[in-house]
Design an enzyme around this catalytic site. Sequence first.
Site, mmCIF file in Angstrom:
data_model
loop_
_atom_site.group_PDB
_atom_site.id
_atom_site.type_symbol
_atom_site.label_atom_id
_atom_site.label_comp_id
_atom_site.label_asym_id
_atom_site.label_seq_id
_atom_site.Cartn_x
_atom_site.Cartn_y
_atom_site.Cartn_z
ATOM 1 N N SER A 45 0.848 -1.283 0.069
ATOM 2 C CA SER A 45 -0.181 0.064 0.111
ATOM 3 C C SER A 45 0.734 1.093 0.132
ATOM 4 O O SER A 45 1.941 1.114 0.517
ATOM 5 C CB SER A 45 -0.827 0.207 1.236
ATOM 6 O OG SER A 45 -1.451 1.115 1.260
ATOM 7 N N TYR A 59 -2.831 -0.599 10.217
ATOM 8 C CA TYR A 59 -3.087 -0.923 8.858
ATOM 9 C C TYR A 59 -1.591 -0.645 8.287
ATOM 10 O O TYR A 59 -0.682 -1.348 7.433
ATOM 11 C CB TYR A 59 -4.027 -0.272 8.186
ATOM 12 C CG TYR A 59 -4.068 -0.698 6.501
ATOM 13 C CD1 TYR A 59 -4.743 -1.774 6.116
ATOM 14 C CD2 TYR A 59 -3.725 0.445 5.828
ATOM 15 C CE1 TYR A 59 -4.785 -1.989 4.847
ATOM 16 C CE2 TYR A 59 -3.854 0.000 4.403
ATOM 17 C CZ TYR A 59 -4.191 -1.040 3.904
ATOM 18 O OH TYR A 59 -4.276 -1.164 2.695
#
Length: 680
Positions: free
Chosen positions: A557, A570
Site C-alpha cells: 500500500s 494498517y
Amino acid sequence: MTGPNPTVADLIARSNRLGADPKNTNYAGGNTSAKATDIDPVTGAPVELLWVKGSGGDLGTLTEDGLAVLRLDRMRSLVDVYPGVEREDEMVAAFDYCLHGRGGAAPSIDTAMHGLVDAAHVDHLHPDSGIALATAADGEALTKQIFGDRVVWIPWRRPGFQLGLDIAEIKRRNPQAIGTILGGHGITAWGDTSAEAEARSLEIIDTAQRYIDTNGKPRPFGAPIAGYAALPQPARRSKAAALAPFLRGLASTDRPQVGHFTDDPRVLEFLSASEHPRLAALGTSCPDHFLRTKVKPLLLDLPADASIDDAKARLTELHAAYRADYRAYYHRHADATSPPMRGADPAIVLIPGVGMFSYGKDKQTARVAGEFYLNAINVMRGAEAVSTYAPIDESEKFRIEYWALEEAKLTRMPKPKPLATRIALITGAASGIGRAIAHRLAAEGACVVIADLDERKAREAAAEIGDTDVAVGVAADVTDEQAVQSAVDATVLAFGGIDIVVNNAGLSLSKSLLETTAADWDLQHDVMARGSFLVSRAAARALIDQKLGGDIIYISSKNSVFAGPNNIAYAATKADQAHQVRLLAAELGEHGIKVNGINPDGVVRGSGIFAGGWGAQRAAVYGVDEKDLGAFYAQRTLLKREVLPEHIANAAFALCTADFSHTTGLHVPVDAGVAAAFLR
C-alpha cells in the site's frame, strides 16, 4: 457449408452420444461420417456429399462447424491418382480440392476411410475393449473366435489413404460384416442408416468387453507386489503434493509444462501388480494414445513407502536415463526428412502407491494425456486378460509421432499467450483487487488458483473465469499455517506446480492510536504480515523444489511509506509487508525467484476492504460522503485519476512478464501519483 440437412443432424446426434461415453472412445479420438445428397447452390442440382468429423475435433462436443464436407465424386476420383503409400501424406492436401462450400473443419487423415467405404454411415472409434483385442498378440484369432465372420481383422497399417482402400475392400469382399478390428489401433463399423452404424459400433465394443470380462484372467497385471499397494488417501495426497513441484521441474527440462495428478484406483491397481514394469516399458499402441503420452512413461521403481528424499534421488537418475533413452529412440528412426526432436522429457510419470502425473502445454493437454494413459492401462488389462499385450512396433510409433502431418498441425497452433504454462496462487481473490488480478493473469494464459477465506465465494470467482482447466477456488485462512500449506498443496495438485504467488489477502480498521486495541493490531498483523509470511514460505519451498524460478508479489500500500492519521495498525503492517519484499528478494534471488511489491492507493470501487467498513471510516476521517471517496482520492493525486482494481492487475501482470525478468525488490506505485508516497 450447405443449409440444414437431416442427415447432418443425425450424424451430430450419433457422434455426441458415442463421444459422451468413455467406453466408446477417448477425448478427441475417432471420427464419424455420413453420406447423402444435397442441393448444389451453384447449379441447383443434387450432389453427393460426405460429412465427416474434421481434424482435431471431439465427438462428444461435435457441432456442424466441426465437420468437413466433401464432394464424393471428386474424393472417389482420388483413387485414380493415388501415388502409393510412400507418398501417402500428399493425399491429405488433395482432400482440400474435394471440399464443398465454405467454412467447415479441415479434413483429417481418416477421411479416406469414410469416403471410400461403400456405406452411408461409418464410425471409427478407439474403445478400450476394441483396442485390447487390436493389441493382443493373437488378436486376429480372437477376433475370429469372438465375432465369426461378422467382424474382420485388418493388420496394423498407419492411418491414411491406403487404410481407407483396405477397409473398403474388406467391406466389398465381406458383405456379411458389420465392421473391422484394426490391428494395434481401434475399430471401424458401418451401416445403411445412422442408427444401424451406431448399433453396430456398440455391438463390437460391448461384445469385446463381455468376452474379456467372461474369459479373462482374474489378475491380468499379475500378483500384488509387497510394498507397492496404494497408500491411504491422506498419505498419498500428501506425498503427491510433496513430489509435484519436483516432478514438474524434471518434466519441464526442455520447456515449461503444466501438470495433472490422478490417483484413480485403476492406476493404483496397475502400479501395485507384478507385471506393471514390463507393460509400462512396452508403451502405448493406439496412435491417439502415444501422440499424447509419448511412447512410454517414466516409472519410479521404488515401493510406496519410499521417503520423499529417496524418491527424488531415484527420479533424478531415472529422468536422466529416460532422456537418454528417448534421444536414442529418436536417432534410431529419424532420417533427413524427420522433424527435429521435440523434447526428451516424459509426458507421464508413474509413482507406485501414489498415482500418475501427466504433463502438457496447458492443463487440458496434461489432463487429457493422463486420461489417455488410463485408456492404455485399460487396454493392457484387456489384452493381458485374454492374451498378451503386443503394441505396434517402435518404428511405427516413431513414424506417427514424427509424422510430417503432425508437425504441420503443430506449426499451425496459435502463438502461446505471455503467461502460458504459468500457475498463479492469489490470496483474497474472491473480490476486489485479487479478483481483478486473477482475471488478468488467466486472460494472459496463466492457470489460476483463487484462495479466499470463503471457499464458496472462491469457487464462484473461479467459475467466472472458466472451467477447472483454467481456474480453481480453494479455502485459505492465511493466518493458519496448516490452511496455507493446504492451499499450496491444492495448487500443485491442481496444476502440477506453482510459478506466481500474489499476497493480496487483507483487511483494515481505521482507528486512531488510542482507539486501536491490541486485538485490532493482532488481527491486521495476523492477516497481512503473518499471512504473507506463511504464504511466501510455503510457496517458496515448492518454487525452490521446482527449480523454475518464479514470482512472489505483495499487494502492499501507499500507506507502507506514507504516514496518515488514524491508521496505525494498517499502515504498520503494510510497512512490514513492504520490507518482506526486500528481505525475500535478497534471500530467494539465488533460486531465480523475483519478489516485488505493488503500492496501490484509494482503490474504492470493487474493493472488499472498502465495502467492509473501511470506506465509511476513511470517508469520516476526510469529511466526505462515502460515495464520493473514490473521487476524493483521485483529486488528491498528481494525475487526478481514480485507481481501480484493474490497474493493480495490470501492474501484477507486467511484473510477471519477461519484460521484468531482471527486476526484483521493486515497489511499484499504482496510486495515480501521491507525492508524499514517492519512494526515496
